[in-house]
Design an enzyme around this catalytic site. Structure first.
Site: not given
Ligand code: FPP
Length: 246
Positions: A198, A69, A24, A26, A29, A37, A72, A192
């Site tokens: 959570r 998920s 979590d 990304n 960041w 994003r 998502n 996490r």
């Molecule tokens: C949550 O961060 C992350 C995701 C919904 C996607 C995770 C996917 C990857 C790390 C890509 C690589 C995975 C594979 C298997 C190649 P967020 O977008 O919810 O971040 P935020 O909470 O800061 O908005």
């Protein structure tokens, strides 16, 4: 002065069998850097590569990661498409490398419902790596734990209705057989990043006795040292599984 953790600090007799990670942070960041994003997801995929390598090296049997998920799908279509494209790129690029490293690809979730090009690539990865003997990389894709549990209940009911099993046969061991993770041990350690405290519908049944470890760092900033800190913390915890201290 704090000492950086290193691999020699690990107790080789207490390596967790199964580590689960909610990747979590990304998006945040990327935002902090004024980037789109998706740049965060790309950076996250790069981190995943190094974590997979390291987990295999220290003898982790299963590494589960939450990649996409069922919730998502509520994100803007643009982001969903970009994440799915990233997954496709990652699979195309990494499957052979994972295979060369003796890693088995396992998917948890309704991956067959993903766009056909992704489903085909997943199917290729599963087929190619199914006879490997190394670490299992369990990627949760189109996965939600509550949906998984409901599906298990439905499948169980069908088997009861068809006289394959009796109601009195239903216990925890049998229920596990109806989950996507039926062949995997339960996670010992759930990590996490990103400061959220959570579980977000990830492996709810399976993490009943997992040790939880959180860090403020966003996933793209997650380093091997952070993983080592998580494992060292795990090794210092006393797991009683509801019993008493030995
Ligand atoms: C949550 O961060 C992350 C995701 C919904 C996607 C995770 C996917 C990857 C790390 C890509 C690589 C995975 C594979 C298997 C190649 P967020 O977008 O919810 O971040 P935020 O909470 O800061 O908005």
């Amino acid at each position: 002065m704090t000492t950086e953790p290193n691999i020699n600090m690990l107790d080789r007799n207490k390596i967790p069998k199964h580590i689960a990670i909610i990747m979590d942070g990304n998006g945040r960041w990327a935002k902090e850097r004024g980037l789109p994003r998706i740049a965060g997801h790309w950076a996250g995929a790069k981190v995943l590569r190094s974590i997979v390598e390291f987990c295999a090296e220290i003898g982790i049997q299963v590494l589960s990661v939450f990649a996409f998920s069922t919730e998502n799908w509520k994100r803007p279509l643009d982001e969903v498409n970009l994440i799915l494209n990233l997954l496709l790129y990652y699979l195309k690029k990494e499957v052979n490398n994972l295979h060369e490293n003796n890693i088995i690809i396992h998917i948890t979730g309704e991956w067959q419902q993903l766009p056909i090009n992704i489903a085909e690539e997943i199917s290729r990865g599963i087929e190619l790596t199914k006879s490997n003997t190394g670490m299992i990389l369990n990627i949760a894709l189109n996965y939600g734990s509550r949906k998984e549990i409901i599906k298990a209940c439905r499948d169980l009911c069908i088997d009861v209705k068809n006289d394959k099993i009796g109601i009195e046969d239903i216990d925890e061991k049998l229920f596990k057989e109806y989950l996507f993770t039926k062949n995997l041990p339960d996670p010992d350690l759930l990590i996490r990043p990103s400061g959220e405290l959570r579980i977000s519908n990830f492996l709810l049944w399976q993490i009943a006795y997992a040790e939880l470890w959180f860090t403020e760092k966003y996933w793209p900033d997650f380093k091997i040292e952070d993983l080592l800190n998580a494992i060292l913390a795990y090794q210092n915890r006393e797991r009683r599984f509801g019993g008493l201290k030995k």
